[in-house]
Design a protein around this motif. Structure first.
Motif, short mmCIF file in Angstrom:
data_model
loop_
_atom_site.label_atom_id
_atom_site.label_comp_id
_atom_site.label_asym_id
_atom_site.label_seq_id
_atom_site.Cartn_x
_atom_site.Cartn_y
_atom_site.Cartn_z
N ARG A 77 -16.77 108.44 -5.08
CA ARG A 77 -17.86 107.64 -4.54
C ARG A 77 -17.43 106.70 -3.41
O ARG A 77 -18.15 105.76 -3.07
N GLY A 78 -16.28 106.95 -2.84
CA GLY A 78 -15.80 106.13 -1.73
C GLY A 78 -14.56 106.75 -1.15
O GLY A 78 -13.94 107.64 -1.75
N PRO A 79 -14.15 106.33 0.05
CA PRO A 79 -12.96 106.89 0.70
C PRO A 79 -11.69 106.53 -0.07
O PRO A 79 -11.61 105.48 -0.70
N LEU A 80 -10.72 107.43 0.00
CA LEU A 80 -9.45 107.26 -0.70
C LEU A 80 -8.29 107.22 0.28
O LEU A 80 -8.40 107.71 1.41
N PRO A 81 -7.15 106.66 -0.12
CA PRO A 81 -5.97 106.64 0.75
C PRO A 81 -5.51 108.06 1.09
O PRO A 81 -5.79 109.02 0.36
N ASP A 82 -4.78 108.20 2.19
CA ASP A 82 -4.26 109.50 2.60
C ASP A 82 -2.95 109.79 1.86
O ASP A 82 -1.86 109.71 2.42
N ASP A 83 -3.09 110.09 0.58
CA ASP A 83 -1.95 110.37 -0.28
C ASP A 83 -2.25 111.66 -1.03
O ASP A 83 -3.08 111.69 -1.94
N GLU A 84 -1.59 112.76 -0.63
CA GLU A 84 -1.90 114.07 -1.19
C GLU A 84 -1.66 114.12 -2.70
O GLU A 84 -2.43 114.73 -3.44
N VAL A 85 -0.61 113.47 -3.19
CA VAL A 85 -0.35 113.48 -4.63
C VAL A 85 -1.47 112.76 -5.37
O VAL A 85 -1.93 113.22 -6.43
N SER B 91 -16.46 99.85 -5.82
CA SER B 91 -15.81 99.18 -6.94
C SER B 91 -15.51 100.15 -8.07
O SER B 91 -14.54 99.98 -8.82
N ARG B 92 -16.35 101.19 -8.21
CA ARG B 92 -16.10 102.20 -9.23
C ARG B 92 -14.79 102.93 -8.95
O ARG B 92 -13.98 103.16 -9.86
N VAL B 93 -14.59 103.31 -7.70
CA VAL B 93 -13.37 104.03 -7.32
C VAL B 93 -12.16 103.11 -7.43
O VAL B 93 -11.10 103.51 -7.93
N GLN B 94 -12.31 101.86 -6.98
CA GLN B 94 -11.19 100.92 -7.05
C GLN B 94 -10.75 100.68 -8.48
O GLN B 94 -9.56 100.54 -8.76
N ARG B 95 -11.71 100.68 -9.38
CA ARG B 95 -11.39 100.49 -10.81
C ARG B 95 -10.47 101.61 -11.30
O ARG B 95 -9.51 101.36 -12.04
N GLY C 99 -19.11 105.52 -13.45
CA GLY C 99 -18.40 106.75 -13.08
C GLY C 99 -18.00 106.71 -11.61
O GLY C 99 -18.82 106.42 -10.73
N ALA C 100 -16.74 107.04 -11.34
CA ALA C 100 -16.21 106.94 -9.98
C ALA C 100 -16.51 108.16 -9.14
O ALA C 100 -16.23 108.17 -7.94
N PHE C 101 -17.08 109.21 -9.75
CA PHE C 101 -17.34 110.44 -9.02
C PHE C 101 -18.83 110.76 -9.00
O PHE C 101 -19.53 110.61 -10.01
N ASP C 102 -19.30 111.17 -7.85
CA ASP C 102 -20.65 111.67 -7.66
C ASP C 102 -20.65 113.12 -8.13
O ASP C 102 -19.99 113.97 -7.53
#
Length: 286
Positions: free
Chosen positions: A186-194, A3-7, A156-159
């Motif tokens: 803190r979680g997987p992200l979409p495969d979007d290089e930008v 939820s931190r990353v999604q935010r 915080g969204a980052f470890d």
């Protein structure tokens, strides 16, 4: 997804309101000012949305140079106005103004390049412990009775893991500008290089000026400390994922006149140099 990353992803998901105009919101920061890494990442994503999608591959951002001109208000929408400066055979340049109330809070030029072969060399990565051997730095903030400590510790969204002792609560015992930090989402992200490159810009603003404080025997909890980002430069050298461990090898070449310069080389887990960062900030002590 965390939820931190999604935010953060929801906040970076800006809305196109004109051909070269976008609008975005802000994270609810406790001091009421827009987080610099957020507006930097949003401005990059706005610029990227106007870049032609070349074949056989896209043009990816390889550098940004921006100035933080005014503090932003988290309760006011941000308008991102993009100027198409150049579309060349290999490179594209964009200027982005982040505006509130018609006034710029950030002005940034970004450059994009079609992937091409060429000379290839890099500095070697430092020899430091693996991130699994290091405690999560933010754990010390979760129980802290301070609005910013609570926000970054719990939301915080980052470890973030400091190789050297973190300076959140007290200064380091040794005065040095050398600092090494492992960081990943803190979680997987979409495969979007930008998006991954934008998130590197977002995350680095949390730590890039810490070597200035470390060098002068101070920390974030020092009474009367005032820190604000002034300008930011970043170069992406190779592809990287923000949801995999990245090592920030940091230093501070100079501080003077109420300003301090922080730098970082960013390496992936395999030792590839993926980015270089420089930021100057206002750093004032009572």
């Amino acid at each position: 997804m965390s939820s931190r990353v999604q935010r953060v992803l929801d906040t970076l998901s800006i809305e196109q309101v004109g051909r070269d105009e976008f609008q975005g919101s802000s994270l609810p920061m406790p001091h009421g000012r827009v987080y610099g890494g957020q507006v930097l990442a949003q401005a990059l994503l706005a610029a990227a949305a106007t870049v032609p999608d070349d074949r056989p591959g896209p043009r990816l951002p390889h550098s940004v140079h921006g100035y933080f001109l005014r503090p932003g208000d988290i309760d006011v929408p941000i308008t991102f106005a993009v100027e198409r400066m150049r579309d060349g055979r290999s490179f594209t340049a964009r200027r982005t103004h982040a505006l509130q109330g018609g006034q710029p809070i950030l002005s940034m030029i970004s450059s994009f390049q079609l992937e091409q072969p060429g000379l290839d060399h890099q500095d070697a990565p430092p020899d430091v412990p693996d991130p699994e051997e290091i405690a999560v730095s933010g754990d010390v903030l979760t129980a802290l009775d301070h609005p910013l400590g609570t926000f970054w510790g719990r939301y915080g969204a980052f470890d973030i893991r400091h190789v050297e002792p973190q300076i959140y609560l007290r200064p380091a015992t040794r005065r040095t500008d050398v600092q090494h930090v492992w960081m990943k989402a803190r979680g997987p992200l979409p495969d979007d290089e930008v998006l991954h490159r934008a998130l590197l810009a977002y995350a680095c603003d949390q730590v890039v000026l810490e070597p200035v404080l470390r060098r002068h025997g101070t920390g974030w909890a020092t009474p009367g400390l005032s820190v604000a980002s002034l300008d930011h430069a970043m170069w992406w050298h190779r592809k990287a994922r923000a949801d995999e461990w990245l090592l920030y090898a940091q230093a501070s070449p100079s501080a003077q006149g109420g300003r301090g310069l922080g730098t970082a080389q960013v390496f992936d887990r395999g030792g590839a140099l993926v980015a270089t960062i420089a930021q100057e900030g206002m750093v004032r002590l009572p």
